[in-house]
Design an enzyme around this catalytic site. Structure first.
Site, PDB file in Angstrom:
ATOM      1  N   GLY A  34       0.790  -1.236   0.000  1.00 24.75           N
ATOM      2  CA  GLY A  34       0.000   0.000   0.000  1.00 24.75           C
ATOM      3  C   GLY A  34       0.816   1.276   0.000  1.00 24.75           C
ATOM      4  O   GLY A  34       0.264   2.367  -0.131  1.00 24.75           O
ATOM      5  N   GLU A  35       2.140   1.162   0.128  1.00 31.79           N
ATOM      6  CA  GLU A  35       2.963   2.377   0.138  1.00 31.79           C
ATOM      7  C   GLU A  35       3.090   2.960  -1.268  1.00 31.79           C
ATOM      8  O   GLU A  35       3.069   2.235  -2.257  1.00 31.79           O
ATOM      9  CB  GLU A  35       4.365   2.067   0.699  1.00 31.79           C
ATOM     10  CG  GLU A  35       4.328   1.810   2.185  1.00 31.79           C
ATOM     11  CD  GLU A  35       5.705   1.537   2.781  1.00 31.79           C
ATOM     12  OE1 GLU A  35       6.710   1.605   2.049  1.00 31.79           O
ATOM     13  OE2 GLU A  35       5.755   1.247   3.984  1.00 31.79           O
ATOM     14  N   GLN A  93     -11.362  20.726   8.698  1.00 23.55           N
ATOM     15  CA  GLN A  93     -11.018  20.700  10.134  1.00 23.55           C
ATOM     16  C   GLN A  93     -10.082  21.887  10.374  1.00 23.55           C
ATOM     17  O   GLN A  93      -8.921  21.722  10.758  1.00 23.55           O
ATOM     18  CB  GLN A  93     -10.357  19.354  10.467  1.00 23.55           C
ATOM     19  CG  GLN A  93     -10.010  19.152  11.929  1.00 23.55           C
ATOM     20  CD  GLN A  93     -11.225  19.024  12.837  1.00 23.55           C
ATOM     21  OE1 GLN A  93     -12.195  18.357  12.481  1.00 23.55           O
ATOM     22  NE2 GLN A  93     -11.207  19.667  13.989  1.00 23.55           N
ATOM     23  N   HIS A 126     -11.689  25.686   1.494  1.00 26.19           N
ATOM     24  CA  HIS A 126     -12.888  25.730   2.333  1.00 26.19           C
ATOM     25  C   HIS A 126     -12.999  27.032   3.132  1.00 26.19           C
ATOM     26  O   HIS A 126     -14.106  27.559   3.280  1.00 26.19           O
ATOM     27  CB  HIS A 126     -12.894  24.512   3.262  1.00 26.19           C
ATOM     28  CG  HIS A 126     -14.029  24.535   4.216  1.00 26.19           C
ATOM     29  ND1 HIS A 126     -15.338  24.439   3.792  1.00 26.19           N
ATOM     30  CD2 HIS A 126     -14.054  24.694   5.555  1.00 26.19           C
ATOM     31  CE1 HIS A 126     -16.119  24.512   4.854  1.00 26.19           C
ATOM     32  NE2 HIS A 126     -15.375  24.674   5.932  1.00 26.19           N
ATOM     33  N   LYS A 188     -27.881  26.000   7.698  1.00 29.44           N
ATOM     34  CA  LYS A 188     -27.641  24.556   7.905  1.00 29.44           C
ATOM     35  C   LYS A 188     -27.015  24.308   9.266  1.00 29.44           C
ATOM     36  O   LYS A 188     -26.131  25.041   9.678  1.00 29.44           O
ATOM     37  CB  LYS A 188     -26.694  24.084   6.796  1.00 29.44           C
ATOM     38  CG  LYS A 188     -26.128  22.702   6.948  1.00 29.44           C
ATOM     39  CD  LYS A 188     -25.208  22.351   5.794  1.00 29.44           C
ATOM     40  CE  LYS A 188     -23.755  22.596   6.134  1.00 29.44           C
ATOM     41  NZ  LYS A 188     -22.826  22.256   5.045  1.00 29.44           N
ATOM     42  N   ASP A 216     -21.913  25.531  -4.526  1.00 26.95           N
ATOM     43  CA  ASP A 216     -21.155  25.328  -3.277  1.00 26.95           C
ATOM     44  C   ASP A 216     -19.694  25.044  -3.630  1.00 26.95           C
ATOM     45  O   ASP A 216     -19.378  24.750  -4.783  1.00 26.95           O
ATOM     46  CB  ASP A 216     -21.758  24.157  -2.489  1.00 26.95           C
ATOM     47  CG  ASP A 216     -21.461  24.272  -0.984  1.00 26.95           C
ATOM     48  OD1 ASP A 216     -20.702  25.174  -0.581  1.00 26.95           O
ATOM     49  OD2 ASP A 216     -21.980  23.440  -0.217  1.00 26.95           O
ATOM     50  N   GLY A 222     -23.044  14.886  -0.299  1.00 26.19           N
ATOM     51  CA  GLY A 222     -24.239  15.420  -0.955  1.00 26.19           C
ATOM     52  C   GLY A 222     -25.312  15.829   0.042  1.00 26.19           C
ATOM     53  O   GLY A 222     -26.341  16.394  -0.338  1.00 26.19           O
TER      54      GLY A 222
HETATM   55  C1  R5P Z   1     -19.309  22.972   4.192  1.00 29.05           C
HETATM   56  O1  R5P Z   1     -19.239  23.975   4.869  1.00 29.05           O
HETATM   57  C2  R5P Z   1     -18.972  22.944   2.744  1.00 29.05           C
HETATM   58  O2  R5P Z   1     -19.001  24.198   2.169  1.00 29.05           O
HETATM   59  C3  R5P Z   1     -19.914  22.027   1.999  1.00 29.05           C
HETATM   60  O3  R5P Z   1     -21.218  22.542   2.064  1.00 29.05           O
HETATM   61  C4  R5P Z   1     -19.876  20.658   2.596  1.00 29.05           C
HETATM   62  O4  R5P Z   1     -18.554  20.268   2.807  1.00 29.05           O
HETATM   63  C5  R5P Z   1     -20.547  19.667   1.717  1.00 29.05           C
HETATM   64  O5  R5P Z   1     -20.475  18.409   2.318  1.00 29.05           O
HETATM   65  P1  R5P Z   1     -21.624  17.358   2.094  1.00 29.05           P
HETATM   66  O6  R5P Z   1     -21.802  17.223   0.611  1.00 29.05           O
HETATM   67  O7  R5P Z   1     -21.102  16.113   2.746  1.00 29.05           O
HETATM   68  O8  R5P Z   1     -22.842  17.871   2.773  1.00 29.05           O
END
Ligand code: R5P
Length: 296
Positions: A34-35, A93, A126, A188, A216, A222
């Site tokens: 796996g390396e 993270q 992000h 959300k 996004d 999703g």
């Molecule tokens: C979160 O803040 C990002 O901008 C995306 O909305 C998120 O990472 C999407 O992840 P998922 O498709 O798993 O909901």
């Protein structure tokens, strides 16, 4: 000189053409245990190198492969290494949410620096927090222009742009303003342990009989878009699309989105897969040129 690994072959070709630079591919293979193994067969001309290797799929493998590529370059005379990692993995993270967690981009950046990376280019990372946690000179390239063109390339022009959460609202507003479309924004909440998403509209628009496009940065499971798409569908939207930058599309994301009313998902070439439908090379090249990567 552009060198690239296994994960960004199309993008490396685009960059090589647009920058007028020669490109060489690293040989890569995986040992039986796996390396990862990498080797650059042609080592002449690597003094100033642009390494192109996105961090998906799979994040850990691509990351280690990138470290090994940079080490090999350094050993063979590279004096300056710039890394183009259009999808910056581990960016979500970007802070300690629960006690005992790491700030993941920090060790990622440290390791890249130790392997010889002097500067880095990422695309629609992000968050700004993630980029600064890397601790190295990093340009976060925005691609609202390419995304807007991707929205216009859909087989039905949308009337409404939707942001699945408030973090996505700036980008969605920029695209809606540019294209003269209405905007809807959702709020959300994600359970940090189970990952379960709950959604409700925070900026509303009448979607009845209309075509709606969600925009996004990332589509992973999703779940974020699916949860908002169900609300839009129930409110009578006729057609729903999803346009993202990084279409990770893990597990059953495609099925989940389809069952929530999304008829088509497209992503850019920051991640090369069957959802790739537009290129972010124009904005990336613009930034590279601004930072001194010129033709010939
Ligand atoms: C979160 O803040 C990002 O901008 C995306 O909305 C998120 O990472 C999407 O992840 P998922 O498709 O798993 O909901």
């Amino acid at each position: 000189m552009i060198v690239y690994g296994s994960s960004s072959t199309q993008l490396a070709a685009d960059l090589s053409r647009l920058l007028g630079a020669s490109a060489a591919r690293f040989e890569t293979k995986v040992f039986p245990d796996g390396e990862s193994y990498v080797r650059l067969p042609r080592i002449d001309g690597v003094e100033k190198t642009l390494v192109v290797n996105t961090m998906y799929p799979n994040q850990d493998k691509r990351f280690v492969e990138t470290l090994l590529m940079c080490d090999a370059l350094k050993r063979n005379g590279a004096k300056k290494i710039a890394l183009v990692a259009p999808y910056l993995a581990y960016a979500r993270q970007d802070k300690v949410f629960l006690q005992g967690e790491p700030v993941s981009p920090q060790p990622i950046g440290q390791a890249l620096r130790c392997s010889g990376v002097d500067e880095m280019f990422v695309v629609e990372a992000h968050s700004d927090e993630a980029v600064s946690a890397l601790g190295l000179k990093c340009w976060n390239v925005r691609v609202v222009d390419s995304m807007s063109k991707a929205v216009l390339s859909l087989n039905k022009t949308p009337q409404v742009v939707a942001a699945p959460d408030e973090k996505a609202s700036h980008r969605a507003k920029a695209i809606a303003d540019r294209l003269g479309l209405e905007l809807i924004v959702f709020s959300k909440q994600r359970d940090r342990i189970t990952g379960e998403v709950t959604t409700h509209p925070s900026i509303e628009a009448d979607v009845k009989g209309k075509t709606v496009v969600f925009v996004d940065d990332i589509i992973s499971t999703g779940g974020s878009i699916a949860s908002a798409a169900r609300i839009v569908k129930e409110a009578g939207a006729q057609t729903i699309f999803a346009v993202c930058v990084h279409a990770l599309m893990v597990g059953g994301a495609e099925e989940l989105l389809a069952s929530s009313g999304v008829v088509r998902v497209i992503g850019s070439n920051t991640v090369e897969n069957q959802f790739t439908a537009y290129s972010i090379a124009p904005e990336l090249v613009e930034e590279l040129r601004r930072q001194g990567f010129q033709e010939g």
